[in-house]
Design a protein around this motif. Structure first.
Motif, PDB file in Angstrom:
ATOM      1  N   LEU A 127      -1.321 -12.758  -7.753  1.00  0.00           N
ATOM      2  CA  LEU A 127      -1.678 -11.339  -7.727  1.00  0.00           C
ATOM      3  C   LEU A 127      -0.754 -10.548  -6.806  1.00  0.00           C
ATOM      4  CD1 LEU A 127      -5.569 -11.664  -7.438  1.00  0.00           C
ATOM      5  CD2 LEU A 127      -4.247 -11.151  -9.498  1.00  0.00           C
ATOM      6  N   PRO A 128      -0.467  -9.261  -7.122  1.00  0.00           N
ATOM      7  CA  PRO A 128       0.250  -8.393  -6.180  1.00  0.00           C
ATOM      8  C   PRO A 128      -0.538  -8.244  -4.883  1.00  0.00           C
ATOM      9  CG  PRO A 128       0.081  -7.372  -8.360  1.00  0.00           C
ATOM     10  CD  PRO A 128      -0.825  -8.566  -8.383  1.00  0.00           C
ATOM     11  N   LEU A 129       0.165  -7.873  -3.812  1.00  0.00           N
ATOM     12  CA  LEU A 129      -0.486  -7.780  -2.505  1.00  0.00           C
ATOM     13  C   LEU A 129      -1.621  -6.766  -2.501  1.00  0.00           C
ATOM     14  CD1 LEU A 129       2.669  -7.982  -0.225  1.00  0.00           C
ATOM     15  CD2 LEU A 129       0.906  -9.724  -0.491  1.00  0.00           C
ATOM     16  N   GLY A 130      -1.442  -5.662  -3.231  1.00  0.00           N
ATOM     17  CA  GLY A 130      -2.494  -4.657  -3.270  1.00  0.00           C
ATOM     18  C   GLY A 130      -3.773  -5.190  -3.881  1.00  0.00           C
ATOM     19  N   VAL A 131      -3.658  -6.039  -4.900  1.00  0.00           N
ATOM     20  CA  VAL A 131      -4.836  -6.626  -5.540  1.00  0.00           C
ATOM     21  C   VAL A 131      -5.441  -7.702  -4.634  1.00  0.00           C
ATOM     22  CG1 VAL A 131      -5.710  -7.811  -7.587  1.00  0.00           C
ATOM     23  CG2 VAL A 131      -3.900  -6.103  -7.811  1.00  0.00           C
ATOM     24  N   GLN A 132      -4.595  -8.456  -3.930  1.00  0.00           N
ATOM     25  CA  GLN A 132      -5.124  -9.434  -2.981  1.00  0.00           C
ATOM     26  C   GLN A 132      -5.982  -8.751  -1.924  1.00  0.00           C
ATOM     27  OE1 GLN A 132      -2.391 -12.326  -1.352  1.00  0.00           O
ATOM     28  NE2 GLN A 132      -1.131 -12.345  -3.207  1.00  0.00           N
TER      29      GLN A 132
ATOM     30  N   PRO B 119      -4.427  -1.961   7.111  1.00  0.00           N
ATOM     31  CA  PRO B 119      -4.495  -2.438   5.725  1.00  0.00           C
ATOM     32  C   PRO B 119      -3.298  -2.074   4.862  1.00  0.00           C
ATOM     33  CG  PRO B 119      -5.844  -0.478   5.975  1.00  0.00           C
ATOM     34  CD  PRO B 119      -5.348  -0.836   7.352  1.00  0.00           C
ATOM     35  N   THR B 120      -2.426  -1.171   5.321  1.00  0.00           N
ATOM     36  CA  THR B 120      -1.327  -0.706   4.459  1.00  0.00           C
ATOM     37  C   THR B 120       0.018  -1.310   4.847  1.00  0.00           C
ATOM     38  OG1 THR B 120      -0.867   1.220   5.869  1.00  0.00           O
ATOM     39  CG2 THR B 120      -2.519   1.487   4.138  1.00  0.00           C
ATOM     40  N   ALA B 121       0.016  -2.303   5.743  1.00  0.00           N
ATOM     41  CA  ALA B 121       1.273  -2.804   6.302  1.00  0.00           C
ATOM     42  C   ALA B 121       2.221  -3.349   5.241  1.00  0.00           C
ATOM     43  CB  ALA B 121       0.983  -3.881   7.343  1.00  0.00           C
ATOM     44  N   VAL B 122       1.689  -3.944   4.165  1.00  0.00           N
ATOM     45  CA  VAL B 122       2.558  -4.586   3.168  1.00  0.00           C
ATOM     46  C   VAL B 122       2.408  -3.960   1.786  1.00  0.00           C
ATOM     47  CG1 VAL B 122       2.636  -6.780   4.385  1.00  0.00           C
ATOM     48  CG2 VAL B 122       0.793  -6.353   2.767  1.00  0.00           C
ATOM     49  N   LEU B 123       1.907  -2.719   1.715  1.00  0.00           N
ATOM     50  CA  LEU B 123       1.631  -2.097   0.426  1.00  0.00           C
ATOM     51  C   LEU B 123       2.672  -1.039   0.062  1.00  0.00           C
ATOM     52  CD1 LEU B 123      -2.249  -1.544   0.604  1.00  0.00           C
ATOM     53  CD2 LEU B 123      -0.979  -3.589  -0.086  1.00  0.00           C
ATOM     54  N   THR B 124       2.890  -0.861  -1.235  1.00  0.00           N
ATOM     55  CA  THR B 124       3.716   0.236  -1.721  1.00  0.00           C
ATOM     56  C   THR B 124       2.889   1.527  -1.667  1.00  0.00           C
ATOM     57  OG1 THR B 124       3.010   0.043  -4.026  1.00  0.00           O
ATOM     58  CG2 THR B 124       4.852  -1.365  -3.316  1.00  0.00           C
ATOM     59  N   PRO B 125       3.535   2.708  -1.764  1.00  0.00           N
ATOM     60  CA  PRO B 125       2.773   3.964  -1.758  1.00  0.00           C
ATOM     61  C   PRO B 125       1.712   4.020  -2.856  1.00  0.00           C
ATOM     62  CG  PRO B 125       5.086   4.424  -1.389  1.00  0.00           C
ATOM     63  CD  PRO B 125       4.999   2.953  -1.716  1.00  0.00           C
ATOM     64  N   GLN B 126       2.020   3.465  -4.023  1.00  0.00           N
ATOM     65  CA  GLN B 126       1.053   3.490  -5.106  1.00  0.00           C
ATOM     66  C   GLN B 126      -0.140   2.586  -4.803  1.00  0.00           C
ATOM     67  OE1 GLN B 126       4.445   3.305  -5.537  1.00  0.00           O
ATOM     68  NE2 GLN B 126       4.503   5.474  -6.069  1.00  0.00           N
ATOM     69  N   GLU B 127       0.110   1.437  -4.168  1.00  0.00           N
ATOM     70  CA  GLU B 127      -1.001   0.569  -3.770  1.00  0.00           C
ATOM     71  C   GLU B 127      -1.817   1.211  -2.658  1.00  0.00           C
ATOM     72  OE1 GLU B 127       0.740  -3.896  -4.740  1.00  0.00           O
ATOM     73  OE2 GLU B 127       1.425  -2.867  -2.929  1.00  0.00           O
ATOM     74  N   ILE B 128      -1.159   1.976  -1.784  1.00  0.00           N
ATOM     75  CA  ILE B 128      -1.890   2.709  -0.748  1.00  0.00           C
ATOM     76  C   ILE B 128      -2.796   3.752  -1.391  1.00  0.00           C
ATOM     77  CG2 ILE B 128      -1.645   4.295   1.204  1.00  0.00           C
ATOM     78  CD1 ILE B 128       0.976   2.798   1.882  1.00  0.00           C
ATOM     79  N   ASP B 129      -2.309   4.431  -2.430  1.00  0.00           N
ATOM     80  CA  ASP B 129      -3.150   5.374  -3.174  1.00  0.00           C
ATOM     81  C   ASP B 129      -4.407   4.687  -3.697  1.00  0.00           C
ATOM     82  OD1 ASP B 129      -1.568   7.559  -2.798  1.00  0.00           O
ATOM     83  OD2 ASP B 129      -1.028   7.837  -4.897  1.00  0.00           O
TER      84      ASP B 129
ATOM     85  N   VAL C  97      16.979  -2.758   7.519  1.00  0.00           N
ATOM     86  CA  VAL C  97      15.872  -3.377   6.792  1.00  0.00           C
ATOM     87  C   VAL C  97      14.583  -2.939   7.473  1.00  0.00           C
ATOM     88  CG1 VAL C  97      14.795  -5.520   6.015  1.00  0.00           C
ATOM     89  CG2 VAL C  97      17.285  -5.368   6.180  1.00  0.00           C
ATOM     90  N   SER C  98      13.700  -2.282   6.723  1.00  0.00           N
ATOM     91  CA  SER C  98      12.466  -1.791   7.315  1.00  0.00           C
ATOM     92  C   SER C  98      11.361  -1.771   6.279  1.00  0.00           C
ATOM     93  CB  SER C  98      12.664  -0.371   7.876  1.00  0.00           C
ATOM     94  OG  SER C  98      11.444   0.152   8.366  1.00  0.00           O
ATOM     95  N   SER C  99      10.162  -2.172   6.714  1.00  0.00           N
ATOM     96  CA  SER C  99       8.992  -2.076   5.842  1.00  0.00           C
ATOM     97  C   SER C  99       8.284  -0.740   6.009  1.00  0.00           C
ATOM     98  CB  SER C  99       8.016  -3.224   6.150  1.00  0.00           C
ATOM     99  OG  SER C  99       7.624  -3.196   7.514  1.00  0.00           O
TER     100      SER C  99
END
Length: 524
Positions: free
Chosen positions: A141-146, A167-177, A456-458
């Motif tokens: 599963l993608p991280l957002g679904v996990q 909770p948003t440390a490893v999420l894309t903007p769309q997963e944050i939405d 390189v930055s998250s």
């Protein structure tokens, strides 16, 4: 259920991590706990969750005092927690992960009933719009679904107060939405949410109330209408410039040339898959992507820390593949590693010694007769002043400094000589807003000197504000290179694997919730 913390104090030896903290979370409220790393946020929540026992103060649920001996009692009391690092078994299905520690059984022999677990996952998933397949293997599963699976684990245990730790440390903007939408659904159903973060933009997008803590103490409360500048000032204790002042780029010749690079990780899996990229002097090229998409291995190859399976890496036209890290650094290369404590510093060495770790055997700091302690001390005094290392004590062990000041030492060492290439990985991870402002200024100043910079930055805001070009990595490949001025939605969609043209179109048609907030915290 109403949560109230009164006078919570937690000490670790002489360190006071939480100092008489008061916090109230009403039913259906999203309450943001804002503060920099090391401010005491996670310690406070670990006290609430029963992982730590407070030295003073009390926890109340619906005005009744609680004494949690451990997480099991906290969960039974209605407290759920989603940790920053997911507590999931990758080879288990969603239903199996949800059952762990809360097993349903059937029949007189007490056989496990995955049927009940799957049914409960579907019910809660439908109720809150989580869209999780109970039969999916978590590792696929993608991280957002996990993360949604972690939330389901708490909800199945009937959590009335949900703690979300960074909770948003490893999420894309769309997963944050998606996460923000889920948080709002939960709050509307009466769940109280404690949202722990250091990201100002996200706090403003979702919080009903904001409590700011600094060095273990509550320093203020704010409404969501407060600007990012106001919140940053509360966090740091002074005014902070949140926008990077960066003049137009004036590029020079190609300094770094990467062609058809293939790299494997320690398990033999291909993590860098045919990467080609040029970086010119005087520009900052950011490698953007969710962690685990090959950025770490690419950086290791550039610094001679990992061999390549195929391809070329040239610095000023000269191949550096196969050379030692020491040899590469001597070619006017500066390096800021991702993990300063593990890879950037020798904690027991003095600040002065750490500042010459890559130069101690070269004049003026050393040679065949050993290290010149006077020259090392003179250099340290200059760098400590120039890079505002606090306290300014070059003889102090590096491990006695705060995280932000440790990072300044690493940055100072990397930028203490003329450079042709600077590789900076997660340069502001774990530092406060004030140190972040300083580090960004130094990176831009190095760019102005004509140095080629690989960033390189998250932190997507950091990428967008510093980069002249953004190379997006997905599953080991660069799937597109965006210019300065690209939107967070474009970059975020590409980080999730969406092709560049499609990402640009979707970003226009369906902007994310965070896209409507400008750098100062108002609406764009």
């Amino acid at each position: 259920m109403k949560l109230e913390l009164r006078g919570i104090t937690k000490r670790f030896g002489s360190l006071v991590a939480n100092d008489a903290i008061d916090l109230t979370v009403e039913p259906g409220e999203i309450h943001a706990l804002l503060g920099e790393n090391g401010a005491g946020k996670s310690t406070l929540m670990n006290v609430l969750y029963g992982l730590y026992h407070p030295d003073a103060g009390e926890i109340l649920l619906d005005d009744r005092p609680q004494h949690f001996a451990g997480p099991g009692e906290a969960m039974a009391g209605g407290i759920g927690m989603v940790h920053q690092h997911f507590m999931l078994v990758p080879v288990f299905t969603v239903a199996e992960n949800v059952m762990l520690g809360n097993e349903w059984t059937t029949g007189p022999l007490g056989f496990l009933s995955q049927k009940q677990a799957r049914a409960k996952v579907r019910e809660l998933s439908d109720r809150y719009g989580l869209q999780v397949d109970p039969d999916a293997v978590v590792g696929d599963l993608p991280l957002g679904v996990q993360q949604r699976v972690e939330i389901l684990k708490a909800l199945i245990r009937d959590a009335k107060v949900l703690i979300l730790d960074e909770p948003t440390a490893v999420l894309t903007p769309q997963e944050i939405d998606d996460l923000i939408r889920v948080m709002r659904e939960l709050a509307a159903a009466g769940t109280g949410i404690v949202f722990i973060t250091h990201k100002l933009r996200e706090v403003k997008a979702v919080a009903d109330r904001i409590t700011v803590i600094r060095r273990g103490k509550v320093v203020g409360e704010a409404a969501a209408a407060a600007s990012e500048a106001e919140l940053a000032s509360l966090m740091v204790g002074r005014d902070v410039a949140l926008v990077v002042d960066k003049p137009p780029v004036e590029t020079r010749d190609v300094a770094l040339r990467i062609a058809d690079l293939v790299v494997e990780d320690d398990r033999g899996s291909t993590t860098v898959d045919g990467v080609t990229l040029d970086v010119r002097g005087g520009e900052i090229v950011a490698l953007a992507g969710v962690q685990g998409n090959g950025q770490e291995q690419l950086v290791e190859v550039l610094l001679g820390l990992r061999p390549a399976e195929r391809g070329t890496v040239e610095l000023d036209g000269e191949s550096v593949l196969g050379r030692s890290t020491h040899s590469i650094l001597q070619r006017s290369v500066g390096f800021v590693p991702e993990d300063r404590q593990h890879d950037g510093l020798v904690g027991s060495f003095s600040v002065a010694e750490n500042l010459v770790l890559d130069l101690f055997d070269r004049p003026p700091y050393g040679g065949r007769l050993g290290m010149d302690n006077a020259a090392v001390a003179d250099n340290a005094q200059q760098r400590v002043t120039e890079f505002d290392v606090r306290p300014p004590e070059p003889a102090a062990p590096a491990n006695t400094l705060s995280g932000g000041n440790q990072q300044k030492v690493v940055i100072a060492r990397a930028m203490s000589r003329p450079l042709r290439l600077l590789v900076v990985s997660q340069p502001t991870r774990g530092v406060d807003v004030g140190a972040m402002e300083f580090i960004h200024r130094r990176i831009v100043a190095e760019r102005e000197r004509g140095t080629a910079i690989v960033l390189v930055s998250s932190e997507l805001d950091e990428v967008l504000s510093l980069a002249d070009r953004i190379a997006v990595m997905y599953r080991g490949k660069i799937i597109g290179v965006l210019p300065s001025g690209a939107t967070r939605d474009e970059v975020g969609l590409m980080m999730a694997g969406v092709p560049q043209e499609q990402a640009q179109q979707e970003a226009l048609e369906k902007p994310s919730l965070l896209a409507g907030l400008d750098a100062d915290g108002g609406t764009a």
